[in-house]
Scaffold this active site. Structure first.
Site, PDB file in Angstrom:
ATOM      1  CG  HIS A 116      -1.608  11.310   7.185  1.00 20.93           C
ATOM      2  ND1 HIS A 116      -2.198  11.989   8.231  1.00 20.93           N
ATOM      3  CD2 HIS A 116      -1.203  10.117   7.706  1.00 20.93           C
ATOM      4  CE1 HIS A 116      -2.152  11.248   9.326  1.00 20.93           C
ATOM      5  NE2 HIS A 116      -1.563  10.100   9.034  1.00 20.93           N
ATOM      6  CD  GLU A 117       0.567   7.354   5.539  1.00 19.96           C
ATOM      7  OE1 GLU A 117       1.552   7.107   6.262  1.00 19.96           O
ATOM      8  OE2 GLU A 117      -0.603   7.168   5.922  1.00 19.96           O
ATOM      9  CG  HIS A 146       3.397   9.251   9.513  1.00 19.75           C
ATOM     10  ND1 HIS A 146       3.252   9.717  10.801  1.00 19.75           N
ATOM     11  CD2 HIS A 146       2.143   8.919   9.088  1.00 19.75           C
ATOM     12  CE1 HIS A 146       1.966   9.693  11.133  1.00 19.75           C
ATOM     13  NE2 HIS A 146       1.279   9.220  10.110  1.00 19.75           N
TER      14      HIS A 146
END
Length: 439
Positions: free
Chosen positions: A23-24, A27
């Protein structure tokens, strides 16, 4: 390594670590691609265990493994941060770039789930069962045409059906044009004609045979003598042909002695069994300690693997969205919500079952993480996207004071939800069993 992974705490940490990292990373990659300075990439919250700075970014591992974050220049999750107007700061970028940075996290979780499922289909194929037992959905074309619960499909338009996978391939081959289905019902062969229809697969669903896939030691099934491969034929004097009917009958008799019959290599065997009761929502249901059969693995082509993976991600997302909607409408119980303890339990169980089960669990949990993060609650990605959408419509951002207050409300909602799901886990997994000791 396999023994280490089978430990529930280790499996839990690995599960969260993989999904948080994925997920990170979304980003992080889009922020770097768009020229935004990334100040910190952290797996976990709170005090850091270890950290190392490379270039302008500090990479950290923190003590609380229930999330992570990417800290970009000029952006604060809560409150506001002073900016200088430098081109490498988050607020200096156009709205669409900032939306891409925020949306990249959930997107990476969807992508991870898709690729994991493609890997599973390519490596293990699909699970298929013999015979191809079916059930029509209520008010479907299949039901109106005469297909009944428990029918065995043996051919579709003269194309032989050997198992459930070949059934779906035959149905997909005829498309929406309809055709003749040869079936066996009560040991008699019949022909049912299905008319052309736009309904997905005519409303047919396959049934899992009532065969024992795995027996948990020390549970009632093991005590009565059930073994892997046994076919259960009756429960509480009710004839059962498939797993759903069989498990539903067992669920109806928690802590009650019932008769059970099964076949082993053609020989009928029987015994008495007492399903143990476990909490499910507001009721108690019976279990005897068995898992369904895995079925046989059928190899499929890469194109079919990709299509099935995409469908699985879509169906899982839609199912979770429907569940959330039903939850708000009061149609589903909040007792169905699970938190970190439930995730840890499932991580441990799937890890013990092998790589296929564990990767499948990771894929489905990754979809859940993506969908939940897109809910428009402040401090979640969905909340940030909502603010950016408003900014795009209004041609200006909300005031720093308004954003700060809304973010605090979002934090309160998130902490409340976290407290609730942890309490729910404890109530279902711990408190209920403690109370049983005093009954």
């Amino acid at each position: 390594m396999e023994t280490l992974l089978s430990s529930t705490p280790v499996a839990f940490v690995i599960t969260l670590g993989i999904l948080i990292f994925v997920h990170e990373l979304g980003h992080f990659l889009v922020a770097r691609w768009s020229g935004i300075r990334v100040e910190r990439f952290s797996i976990g919250f709170g005090p850091k265990i270890i950290g190392h700075t490379v270039g302008e970014t500090e990479y950290c591992l923190a003590w609380i493994p229930l999330g992570g974050y990417v800290k970009v220049a000029g952006m604060a999750d809560v409150g506001s941060e002073e900016t200088t107007g430098e081109p490498w700061e988050y607020p200096s970028k156009p709205v669409w770039v900032r939306m891409a940075v925020i949306g990249a996290g959930p997107f990476m979780n969807f992508l991870f789930a898709f690729l994991a499922l493609v890997f599973l289909y390519e490596s293990y194929g699909v699970s298929s069962f013999k015979p191809a037992l079916v059930s029509p959905k209520p008010e479907s074309i299949a039901q109106y045409s005469g297909i009944e619960y428990g029918d065995e499909i043996i051919s579709v338009n003269d194309q032989i059906v050997a198992d459930t996978h070949s059934l779906w391939k035959a149905i997909d081959h005829i498309g929406n044009f309809g055709g003749q289905f040869n079936i066996i019902r009560n040991k008699q062969e019949l022909t049912v004609t299905l008319p052309p229809s736009d309904e997905i697969r005519y409303g047919l669903q396959t049934l899992v045979p009532a065969m024992v896939g795995e027996v948990i030691s020390s549970k009632p099934a093991a005590s009565v003598g059930l073994e892997q491969g046994d076919q259960i034929v009756s429960v509480a004097k009710t004839t059962v042909n498939d797993w759903l009917t069989m498990s539903s009958e067992i669920r109806r008799h928690p802590n009650q002695e019932i008769a059970i019959e099964w076949l082993r290599d053609g020989t009928k065997m029987s015994g008495s069994i007492v399903p143990y009761g476990i909490a499910s929502g507001d009721s108690i249901i019976g279990h005897i300690g068995i898992f369904p059969p895995e079925g046989m693995h059928v190899n499929i082509e890469t194109g079919e693997s990709i299509a099935l993976a995409g469908k699985a991600v879509y169906d899982s997302s839609l199912m979770l969205i429907k569940f959330i909607g039903q939850l708000f409408q009061g149609q589903r119980s909040t007792n169905e919500l699970g938190g970190p303890l439930r995730i840890a339990e499932m991580a441990g169980k799937t890890a013990q079952s092998g790589l296929e089960s564990f990767v499948g669990f990771l894929a489905m949990l990754s979809v859940n993480l993506a969908v939940i993060n897109l809910i428009p609650i402040p401090v979640l990605d969905g909340g940030h996207l909502f603010f950016l959408l408003l900014e795009g419509i209004m041609r200006r951002p909300l005031s720093a004071r308004a954003r700060e207050w809304i973010q605090y409300v979002g934090l309160a909602i998130m902490f409340s939800l976290m407290f609730f799901v942890i309490f729910n886990d404890l109530n279902q997994m711990v408190f209920h069993h403690i109370s049983e000791l005093f009954d």
